[in-house]
Design a protein around this motif. Structure first.
Motif, PDB file in Angstrom:
ATOM      1  N   VAL A 198       0.655  -1.159  -0.240  1.00 49.24           N
ATOM      2  CA  VAL A 198       0.236  -0.339   0.085  1.00 49.24           C
ATOM      3  C   VAL A 198       0.733   1.454   0.015  1.00 49.24           C
ATOM      4  N   THR A 199       2.145   1.918   0.688  1.00 47.21           N
ATOM      5  CA  THR A 199       2.663   2.358   1.250  1.00 47.21           C
ATOM      6  C   THR A 199       3.745   2.838  -0.097  1.00 47.21           C
ATOM      7  N   ASN A 200       3.945   2.115  -0.388  1.00 45.65           N
ATOM      8  CA  ASN A 200       5.468   1.844  -2.025  1.00 45.65           C
ATOM      9  C   ASN A 200       4.004   2.577  -3.772  1.00 45.65           C
ATOM     10  N   ALA A 201       2.712   1.586  -3.183  1.00 48.23           N
ATOM     11  CA  ALA A 201       1.924   2.175  -4.340  1.00 48.23           C
ATOM     12  C   ALA A 201       1.813   3.941  -4.023  1.00 48.23           C
ATOM     13  N   LEU A 202       1.293   4.414  -2.128  1.00 49.24           N
ATOM     14  CA  LEU A 202       1.123   5.793  -3.185  1.00 49.24           C
ATOM     15  C   LEU A 202       2.376   6.465  -2.885  1.00 49.24           C
ATOM     16  N   GLU A 203       3.418   6.156  -3.202  1.00 51.35           N
ATOM     17  CA  GLU A 203       5.017   6.568  -2.827  1.00 51.35           C
ATOM     18  C   GLU A 203       4.948   6.805  -4.500  1.00 51.35           C
ATOM     19  N   ASN A 204       4.052   5.619  -5.238  1.00 53.75           N
ATOM     20  CA  ASN A 204       4.272   5.328  -6.666  1.00 53.75           C
ATOM     21  C   ASN A 204       5.892   4.832  -6.955  1.00 53.75           C
ATOM     22  N   LYS A 205       5.912   3.754  -5.807  1.00 54.64           N
ATOM     23  CA  LYS A 205       7.115   2.902  -6.243  1.00 54.64           C
ATOM     24  C   LYS A 205       6.899   1.219  -6.400  1.00 54.64           C
ATOM     25  N   GLU A 265      -4.428   1.864  -8.426  1.00 57.14           N
ATOM     26  CA  GLU A 265      -2.747   1.670  -9.018  1.00 57.14           C
ATOM     27  C   GLU A 265      -2.932   0.919 -10.626  1.00 57.14           C
ATOM     28  N   PRO A 266      -1.701   0.909 -11.316  1.00 58.21           N
ATOM     29  CA  PRO A 266      -1.715   0.117 -12.300  1.00 58.21           C
ATOM     30  C   PRO A 266      -0.586  -1.059 -11.716  1.00 58.21           C
ATOM     31  N   GLN A 267      -0.956  -2.481 -12.230  1.00 61.24           N
ATOM     32  CA  GLN A 267      -0.488  -3.045 -12.209  1.00 61.24           C
ATOM     33  C   GLN A 267       0.985  -3.628 -12.595  1.00 61.24           C
ATOM     34  N   SER A 268       1.268  -2.778 -13.059  1.00 59.35           N
ATOM     35  CA  SER A 268       2.976  -2.568 -13.539  1.00 59.35           C
ATOM     36  C   SER A 268       3.766  -2.085 -12.343  1.00 59.35           C
ATOM     37  N   LEU A 269       3.532  -1.718 -11.248  1.00 55.80           N
ATOM     38  CA  LEU A 269       3.876  -1.383 -10.022  1.00 55.80           C
ATOM     39  C   LEU A 269       4.308  -2.505  -9.817  1.00 55.80           C
ATOM     40  N   ILE A 310      -6.435  -0.760   3.685  1.00 57.30           N
ATOM     41  CA  ILE A 310      -5.712   0.553   2.778  1.00 57.30           C
ATOM     42  C   ILE A 310      -6.196   2.139   3.124  1.00 57.30           C
ATOM     43  N   ASN A 311      -7.709   2.346   3.921  1.00 57.87           N
ATOM     44  CA  ASN A 311      -7.864   3.481   3.890  1.00 57.87           C
ATOM     45  C   ASN A 311      -7.030   4.255   4.763  1.00 57.87           C
ATOM     46  N   TRP A 312      -6.819   3.130   6.037  1.00 54.49           N
ATOM     47  CA  TRP A 312      -6.370   3.560   7.727  1.00 54.49           C
ATOM     48  C   TRP A 312      -5.030   4.394   7.094  1.00 54.49           C
ATOM     49  N   TYR A 313      -4.364   3.339   6.106  1.00 55.74           N
ATOM     50  CA  TYR A 313      -2.823   4.402   5.739  1.00 55.74           C
ATOM     51  C   TYR A 313      -2.659   5.715   4.563  1.00 55.74           C
ATOM     52  N   VAL A 314      -4.216   4.743   4.318  1.00 60.44           N
ATOM     53  CA  VAL A 314      -4.470   7.085   3.088  1.00 60.44           C
ATOM     54  C   VAL A 314      -4.081   7.879   4.026  1.00 60.44           C
ATOM     55  N   ASP A 315      -4.921   7.709   5.017  1.00 58.52           N
ATOM     56  CA  ASP A 315      -5.233   8.460   6.205  1.00 58.52           C
ATOM     57  C   ASP A 315      -4.053   8.758   7.121  1.00 58.52           C
ATOM     58  N   HIS A 316      -3.341   7.499   7.238  1.00 56.43           N
ATOM     59  CA  HIS A 316      -2.213   7.752   9.077  1.00 56.43           C
ATOM     60  C   HIS A 316      -0.597   8.052   7.609  1.00 56.43           C
ATOM     61  N   HIS A 318       1.523  10.086   7.753  1.00 53.94           N
ATOM     62  CA  HIS A 318       2.316  10.320   8.912  1.00 53.94           C
ATOM     63  C   HIS A 318       3.685   9.463   9.649  1.00 53.94           C
ATOM     64  N   TRP A 319       2.068   8.455  10.019  1.00 58.74           N
ATOM     65  CA  TRP A 319       2.468   7.532  11.156  1.00 58.74           C
ATOM     66  C   TRP A 319       3.511   6.681  10.033  1.00 58.74           C
ATOM     67  N   TRP A 320       3.259   5.875   8.772  1.00 54.79           N
ATOM     68  CA  TRP A 320       4.111   5.559   8.410  1.00 54.79           C
ATOM     69  C   TRP A 320       5.324   6.108   7.830  1.00 54.79           C
ATOM     70  N   ARG A 321       5.031   7.416   7.258  1.00 52.15           N
ATOM     71  CA  ARG A 321       6.265   8.131   6.942  1.00 52.15           C
ATOM     72  C   ARG A 321       7.609   7.894   7.464  1.00 52.15           C
ATOM     73  N   LYS A 322       6.978   8.273   8.959  1.00 51.35           N
ATOM     74  CA  LYS A 322       8.139   8.524   9.845  1.00 51.35           C
ATOM     75  C   LYS A 322       8.490   6.867  10.315  1.00 51.35           C
ATOM     76  N   ILE A 323       8.508   6.395  10.316  1.00 48.71           N
ATOM     77  CA  ILE A 323       8.727   4.496   9.830  1.00 48.71           C
ATOM     78  C   ILE A 323       9.822   4.507   8.510  1.00 48.71           C
ATOM     79  N   LYS A 324       9.603   4.948   7.824  1.00 45.05           N
ATOM     80  CA  LYS A 324      10.344   4.256   6.252  1.00 45.05           C
ATOM     81  C   LYS A 324      11.160   5.481   6.371  1.00 45.05           C
TER      82      LYS A 324
END
Ligand code: DAU
Length: 339
Positions: A198-205, A265-269, A310-316, A318-324
């Motif tokens: 989820v977070t990679n897709a949000l970061e387009n990775k 998001e595209p399957q090409s990820l 998925i919605n939780w990660y979209v809304d949070h 700040h939480w996961w960016r700090k960890i990553k």
């Protein structure tokens, strides 16, 4: 049968170990919400996946107490079991000051067993995993299936289960063992497959898939797992093992395509990468014992669980960016230096 547990003995105080992690923090929140007269002591060493931000919303709850420490610290664990620690410090629990130096020992379930009869808890719940059974191409594991762990992690969980069983047989420590399938939900550390995807897709990775993506996991929403633990605590029989699963098997590829579809998001990820060493092919549990004997059943469908997660990660973010980014690890190094 009613799908919420009725109490036959109320363990008013729960000592939760590793409560600052993914499942532990969800469990603590669940118990505080469900049982208005229960209190929780959370003993956590705050290693890499333990994160007090997972419990930010309950940290001021008077029924919640955090203790930073190691389950291998015998004196501390005995003090917690006996209630001494909180009798002495309940009003101003400055846990930092009260925690004795701990040695960096490998945590061992044996260290959690109280050493005198009067300190015996009502229930000792060993939260284990389906990984202890190893991998199977066909059928599902039942509680009597042989233990056949394939990774050192799974072997350590199997060893802990055996030790718990031995304490039940030898000393009648009222042990209940639960073994759950793969969890998904809020606060899961972003190194794990679903939050990583989820977070990679949000970061387009790109999203790494081990091997050809045909390994199978059986998924359950974390809140359903927490409810099952509550059932086991209240209605389970000492000495028994209960499998917990929601019967939702997916290949990793099926899962990631579904996830990308929900996220538009595209399957090409998806990128196929070298398989992980000793990667178990398939986990599958038969959970009919807890369903028929204790009356528990899962309430979240896989689609609901995945969308909510998925919605939780979209809304949070700040939480996961700090960890990553590693910012969180630095912060804890400063706040809780090893003494
Ligand atoms: O309940 C079974 C186990 O579930 C527990 O015993 C473990 O404590 C828990 O961490 C989890 O382990 P897994 O290894 O199954 O979870 P993970 O999310 O790491 O991987 C799920 C599947 O996805 C697995 O087949 C490996 C695959 N995977 C994982 C990652 C991180 C990938 O294909 N790519 C990845 O980047």
């Amino acid at each position: 049968m009613n799908n919420s547990p009725t109490t036959h003995h109320l363990p008013h105080t729960l000592l939760v170990t590793g409560g600052a992690g993914f499942i532990g923090s969800n469990f603590i929140r669940y118990i505080l919400n469900e049982h208005s007269d229960w209190q929780i002591i959370n003993l956590d060493k705050l290693t890499y996946a333990g994160n007090l931000e997972n419990l930010e919303d309950v940290k001021d709850n008077p029924r919640y107490h955090f203790v930073k420490g190691d389950i291998a610290d015998r004196k501390l664990v005995d003090a917690l079991f006996s209630g001494e620690y909180f009798a002495a410090n309940s009003l101003t629990p400055n846990t930092q000051d009260l925690i004795p130096n701990t040695q960096d020992l490998t945590p061992n379930t044996q260290d959690l067993t109280p050493n005198t009869q009067d300190l015996t808890p009502n229930t000792f719940l060993q939260v284990s995993t389906d990984e202890v059974y190893g991998s199977t191409e066909k059928g599902k594991f039942i509680e009597q299936s042989p233990l056949s762990p394939n990774s050192p992690y799974a072997a350590s969980k199997a060893a802990a289960d055996l030790l718990c069983h031995a304490y039940w047989k030898t000393y009648q420590l009222p042990v209940i063992i639960t073994r759950c399938s793969n969890n998904l939900g809020p606060f899961q550390f972003p190194e794990k497959f679903i939050p990583l995807a989820v977070t990679n897709a949000l970061e387009n990775k790109s999203i790494p898939i081990y091997g050809d993506g045909s390994n199978v996991r059986d998924w359950i929403y974390v809140a359903d797992h927490c409810r099952a633990l509550d059932f086991a605590l209240q209605k389970g029989e000492p000495g028994e093992i209960y499998n917990i699963a929601a019967n939702q098997e997916k290949t990793n590829l099926e899962l990631v395509y579904k996830l990308l579809n929900i996220m538009h998001e595209p399957q090409s990820l998806v990128t196929f990468v070298t398989d992980r060493p000793g990667h178990d092919r398939r986990y599958a549990l038969d959970a009919s014992k807890i369903t028929t004997q204790l009356g528990w059943k899962p309430t979240y469908s896989f689609e609901e669980a995945l969308t909510t997660t998925i919605n939780w990660y979209v809304d949070h973010e700040h939480w996961w960016r700090k960890i990553k980014s590693g910012e969180y690890a630095e912060y804890y190094q400063r706040m809780y230096p090893q003494r």
